[in-house]
Design a protein around this motif. Structure first.
Motif, PDB file in Angstrom:
ATOM      1  N   SER A 183      65.430  30.866  20.692  1.00 40.51           N
ATOM      2  CA  SER A 183      65.038  30.598  22.461  1.00 40.51           C
ATOM      3  C   SER A 183      66.159  31.206  23.105  1.00 40.51           C
ATOM      4  O   SER A 183      67.324  31.631  22.826  1.00 40.51           O
ATOM      5  CB  SER A 183      64.890  29.369  22.569  1.00 40.51           C
ATOM      6  N   THR A 184      65.708  31.541  24.494  1.00 39.80           N
ATOM      7  CA  THR A 184      66.551  32.139  25.372  1.00 39.80           C
ATOM      8  C   THR A 184      66.544  31.075  26.698  1.00 39.80           C
ATOM      9  O   THR A 184      65.160  30.797  27.046  1.00 39.80           O
ATOM     10  CB  THR A 184      66.305  33.722  25.780  1.00 39.80           C
ATOM     11  N   GLU A 187      68.071  27.213  31.236  1.00 43.25           N
ATOM     12  CA  GLU A 187      67.136  26.277  31.804  1.00 43.25           C
ATOM     13  C   GLU A 187      66.719  25.214  30.686  1.00 43.25           C
ATOM     14  O   GLU A 187      66.221  24.021  30.747  1.00 43.25           O
ATOM     15  CB  GLU A 187      65.839  26.484  32.398  1.00 43.25           C
ATOM     16  N   LEU A 188      66.809  25.668  29.302  1.00 41.27           N
ATOM     17  CA  LEU A 188      66.263  24.910  28.171  1.00 41.27           C
ATOM     18  C   LEU A 188      67.192  24.128  27.675  1.00 41.27           C
ATOM     19  O   LEU A 188      68.540  24.086  27.482  1.00 41.27           O
ATOM     20  CB  LEU A 188      65.909  25.973  27.235  1.00 41.27           C
ATOM     21  N   LEU A 200      64.093  22.220  31.361  1.00 36.23           N
ATOM     22  CA  LEU A 200      62.838  21.971  30.470  1.00 36.23           C
ATOM     23  C   LEU A 200      63.586  21.876  29.139  1.00 36.23           C
ATOM     24  O   LEU A 200      64.665  22.221  28.582  1.00 36.23           O
ATOM     25  CB  LEU A 200      62.095  23.270  30.544  1.00 36.23           C
ATOM     26  N   ARG A 201      62.673  21.054  28.280  1.00 35.56           N
ATOM     27  CA  ARG A 201      62.752  21.123  26.934  1.00 35.56           C
ATOM     28  C   ARG A 201      62.120  22.409  26.128  1.00 35.56           C
ATOM     29  O   ARG A 201      61.135  22.676  26.793  1.00 35.56           O
ATOM     30  CB  ARG A 201      62.002  19.801  26.000  1.00 35.56           C
ATOM     31  N   MET A 202      63.251  22.749  25.383  1.00 37.89           N
ATOM     32  CA  MET A 202      62.686  23.995  24.732  1.00 37.89           C
ATOM     33  C   MET A 202      61.369  23.615  23.899  1.00 37.89           C
ATOM     34  O   MET A 202      61.416  22.902  22.933  1.00 37.89           O
ATOM     35  CB  MET A 202      63.616  24.628  23.736  1.00 37.89           C
ATOM     36  N   SER A 203      60.266  24.337  24.210  1.00 38.18           N
ATOM     37  CA  SER A 203      58.917  24.193  23.200  1.00 38.18           C
ATOM     38  C   SER A 203      58.581  25.147  22.517  1.00 38.18           C
ATOM     39  O   SER A 203      57.992  25.074  21.422  1.00 38.18           O
ATOM     40  CB  SER A 203      58.012  23.922  24.382  1.00 38.18           C
ATOM     41  N   ASN A 204      58.881  26.467  23.107  1.00 40.49           N
ATOM     42  CA  ASN A 204      58.239  27.683  22.240  1.00 40.49           C
ATOM     43  C   ASN A 204      58.746  27.763  20.970  1.00 40.49           C
ATOM     44  O   ASN A 204      57.828  28.338  19.956  1.00 40.49           O
ATOM     45  CB  ASN A 204      58.850  28.838  23.099  1.00 40.49           C
ATOM     46  N   SER A 248      61.701  34.287  22.295  1.00 42.24           N
ATOM     47  CA  SER A 248      60.976  33.947  23.460  1.00 42.24           C
ATOM     48  C   SER A 248      61.887  34.153  24.697  1.00 42.24           C
ATOM     49  O   SER A 248      63.087  33.515  24.668  1.00 42.24           O
ATOM     50  CB  SER A 248      60.857  32.690  23.141  1.00 42.24           C
ATOM     51  N   GLY A 249      61.273  34.849  25.483  1.00 45.20           N
ATOM     52  CA  GLY A 249      62.038  34.965  26.893  1.00 45.20           C
ATOM     53  C   GLY A 249      63.125  35.923  27.060  1.00 45.20           C
ATOM     54  O   GLY A 249      63.149  36.791  25.795  1.00 45.20           O
ATOM     55  N   ALA A 250      63.363  36.368  28.175  1.00 40.91           N
ATOM     56  CA  ALA A 250      64.524  37.205  28.792  1.00 40.91           C
ATOM     57  C   ALA A 250      64.124  38.516  28.421  1.00 40.91           C
ATOM     58  O   ALA A 250      65.119  39.406  27.971  1.00 40.91           O
ATOM     59  CB  ALA A 250      65.837  36.865  27.893  1.00 40.91           C
ATOM     60  N   SER A 252      61.637  40.189  30.747  1.00 39.19           N
ATOM     61  CA  SER A 252      60.911  40.643  31.976  1.00 39.19           C
ATOM     62  C   SER A 252      61.786  41.388  32.912  1.00 39.19           C
ATOM     63  O   SER A 252      63.060  41.938  32.360  1.00 39.19           O
ATOM     64  CB  SER A 252      60.147  39.305  32.571  1.00 39.19           C
ATOM     65  N   ASP A 257      67.467  38.637  32.322  1.00 37.54           N
ATOM     66  CA  ASP A 257      66.728  38.825  31.242  1.00 37.54           C
ATOM     67  C   ASP A 257      67.477  40.068  30.476  1.00 37.54           C
ATOM     68  O   ASP A 257      67.220  41.368  30.622  1.00 37.54           O
ATOM     69  CB  ASP A 257      65.319  39.407  31.485  1.00 37.54           C
ATOM     70  N   GLY A 299      58.651  34.676  27.693  1.00 38.78           N
ATOM     71  CA  GLY A 299      59.057  33.304  27.695  1.00 38.78           C
ATOM     72  C   GLY A 299      58.193  32.358  27.966  1.00 38.78           C
ATOM     73  O   GLY A 299      57.994  31.254  27.590  1.00 38.78           O
ATOM     74  N   ASN A 300      56.936  32.816  28.604  1.00 37.61           N
ATOM     75  CA  ASN A 300      55.803  31.898  28.928  1.00 37.61           C
ATOM     76  C   ASN A 300      55.002  31.468  28.017  1.00 37.61           C
ATOM     77  O   ASN A 300      54.883  32.284  27.071  1.00 37.61           O
ATOM     78  CB  ASN A 300      54.956  32.579  30.198  1.00 37.61           C
TER      79      ASN A 300
HETATM   80  P1  AMP Z   1      61.732  34.263  30.700  1.00 34.08           P
HETATM   81  O1  AMP Z   1      60.771  35.395  30.297  1.00 34.08           O
HETATM   82  O2  AMP Z   1      62.827  34.098  30.326  1.00 34.08           O
HETATM   83  O3  AMP Z   1      61.630  34.521  32.364  1.00 34.08           O
HETATM   84  O4  AMP Z   1      60.916  33.034  30.956  1.00 34.08           O
HETATM   85  C1  AMP Z   1      59.482  32.852  31.376  1.00 34.08           C
HETATM   86  C2  AMP Z   1      59.223  31.506  31.452  1.00 34.08           C
HETATM   87  O5  AMP Z   1      59.065  30.714  30.139  1.00 34.08           O
HETATM   88  C3  AMP Z   1      60.184  30.492  32.195  1.00 34.08           C
HETATM   89  O6  AMP Z   1      59.518  29.595  32.952  1.00 34.08           O
HETATM   90  C4  AMP Z   1      61.069  29.865  31.080  1.00 34.08           C
HETATM   91  O7  AMP Z   1      61.436  28.681  31.433  1.00 34.08           O
HETATM   92  C5  AMP Z   1      60.067  29.612  30.179  1.00 34.08           C
HETATM   93  N1  AMP Z   1      60.665  29.552  28.779  1.00 34.08           N
HETATM   94  C6  AMP Z   1      61.264  30.423  28.141  1.00 34.08           C
HETATM   95  N2  AMP Z   1      61.576  30.286  27.014  1.00 34.08           N
HETATM   96  C7  AMP Z   1      61.170  28.924  26.790  1.00 34.08           C
HETATM   97  C8  AMP Z   1      61.160  28.071  25.572  1.00 34.08           C
HETATM   98  N3  AMP Z   1      61.749  28.462  24.406  1.00 34.08           N
HETATM   99  N4  AMP Z   1      60.417  27.049  25.746  1.00 34.08           N
HETATM  100  C9  AMP Z   1      59.904  26.611  26.913  1.00 34.08           C
HETATM  101  N5  AMP Z   1      59.689  27.263  28.229  1.00 34.08           N
HETATM  102  C10 AMP Z   1      60.289  28.503  27.872  1.00 34.08           C
END
Ligand code: AMP
Ligand code: MG
Length: 402
Positions: A183-184, A187-188, A200-204, A248-250, A252, A257, A299-300
């Motif tokens: 996870s990245t 905010e998590l 947010l709680r990390m869910s992905n 997951s994420g970072a 975009s 990112d 990340g979405n």
């Molecule tokens: P990003 O691609 O990093 O800009 O993330 C896109 C969206 O997905 C943001 O709203 C993040 O907060 C959310 N997000 C990224 N990683 C996770 C995760 N592991 N669990 C839940 N939401 C996430």
């Protein structure tokens, strides 16, 4: 240049590496991919097997008009084969027993009247008899040395029974890949924490971890804060301990990112970044020489989820040598309008109809952040990029996750 889904998927599958094999006890092989052929060690069934409780006779005697048969002995299941000594007699036989030698027909108790005469038990036939009835002939299901299971088979309950029957106590299966889900994002917070308003709680990583768990893979979890130098350090330590990274994420266009640059700095060969699809457009994919294959998912939550089932799971299955899956299709149950030049993956609820058709009902869906929408769906229906209007009744591929 941005790839379309077909080209991206082809590029992903070109990087498949064999995970190798290991031998495991057949009792712990459920859910694993078989990597050796499994043969019948003897015929199925291995002897002429009695299928009803009753008596075994020689049909010739009945054909000559004999109706009353004196019992000579009992052939129980699990006892060595007996022989009828007087061909006009019968042998009582139990389901699962070997058919006694010199008999060829089994009459169930339901078609017999029992009596006793001068101390002998005997049976009178009260229904027509067909020669050879109620016998499961040796080798009639499967001949000895037949290949029952081929490499690539997914071992489920039916396979467990066959492995047991042929005495295959140890079985060669695909080694499970070592996977890290990453996870990245600053905010998590951990699931056990109470998030502040801006957190947010990390869910992905948990939904990805659960998808992997259903394939028998226990992934390790890693979290990266939005700090490029720390990301490099943490990922470098993972390089030689893992076969696959699913992040997951970072990936975009955001200021923080950092992942594409970090992966490049670590020496990853980027295969593509961005695919003509919604959700999941920012998907980045690459490989390290002598290191992991990297699925850097957006990340979405719905984006990452869809990319897992569209790209990651097929890659993992191919790496374990699984037989390719048949594509699934469904009938769109409501019209959909989508005019971006992207392949559209829409969450749908599948419902099979009495006429055998599978209907796909689009679910209320607020876009790729709408993680709860997946609760009411079983699959993504794939609507091609070239069209904008998708009519009720049209048939499209579906990628099932339930
Ligand atoms: P990003 O691609 O990093 O800009 O993330 C896109 C969206 O997905 C943001 O709203 C993040 O907060 C959310 N997000 C990224 N990683 C996770 C995760 N592991 N669990 C839940 N939401 C996430
Ligand atoms: Mg982020």
């Amino acid at each position: 240049m941005m790839l379309d889904v077909t080209a991206a998927f082809t590029a992903v599958l070109q990087t498949v590496r064999d995970t190798g094999t290991e031998r495991v006890s057949f009792e712990s092989a459920t859910g694993r991919i078989l990597r050796e052929p499994v043969l019948a060690d003897r015929p199925f069934p291995p002897f002429d097997r009695v299928t009803m409780d009753g008596i075994a006779i020689r049909y010739d005697s009945y054909a000559r008009g004999q109706q009353i048969f004196v019992v000579e002995d009992i052939q129980a299941a699990g006892t060595p084969q007996l022989q009828l000594s007087n061909l006009a007699n019968c042998m009582e036989v139990m389901t699962g027993a070997v058919l006694p030698e010199l008999t060829d027909t089994v009459i169930p108790y339901e078609h017999l009247d029992a009596s006793e005469h001068e101390g002998f038990r005997r049976f009178t036939v009260n229904q027509p008899v067909r020669k050879g009835q109620n016998i499961h002939k040796k080798g009639s299901d499967v001949k000895a040395d037949t290949v029952l299971l081929s490499p690539g088979a997914l071992l489920g309950p039916a396979e467990a029974g066959v492995l047991a029957t042929v005495g295959k106590t140890q079985v060669q299966v695909a080694r499970l890949p070592r996977v890290a889900v990453i996870s990245t994002g600053d905010e998590l917070v951990p699931v056990s924490a109470t998030p502040e308003t801006h957190q947010l709680r990390m869910s992905n990583v948990y939904s990805l971890g659960a998808s992997l768990q259903q394939m028998g893979i226990n992934a390790r979890r890693v979290h990266l804060e939005d700090n490029a130098a720390e990301m490099v350090n943490t990922l470098r330590s993972l390089l030689y301990e893992t076969d696959v990274w699913i992040s997951s994420g970072a990936v975009s266009a955001g200021k923080y990112d950092y992942l594409p640059a970090v992966l490049q700095q670590l020496g990853m060969r980027q295969v593509f970044h961005k695919v003509k699809q919604r959700p999941g457009k920012p998907f980045l994919f690459g490989t390290f020489n002598n290191g992991p294959v990297v699925f850097a998912l957006p990340g979405n939550p719905v984006s990452g989820f869809m990319c897992f089932y569209r790209y990651v799971q097929p890659w993992l299955q191919a790496a374990m040598g699984a037989a390719p899956q048949q594509p699934a299709y469904a009938v769109l149950a409501e019209k959909v309008h989508f005019d971006a030049p992207l392949e559209y993956y829409l969450p749908v609820k599948l419902q099979s109809q009495p006429n055998g058709k599978m209907l796909a009902f689009p679910q209320p869906y607020q876009g790729s952040g709408d993680l709860a929408s997946l609760l009411h769906a079983d699959a993504f229906i794939t609507l091609p990029a070239e069209k904008a209007l998708f009519k009720k009744g049209e048939i499209y591929p579906v990628w099932k996750f339930r």
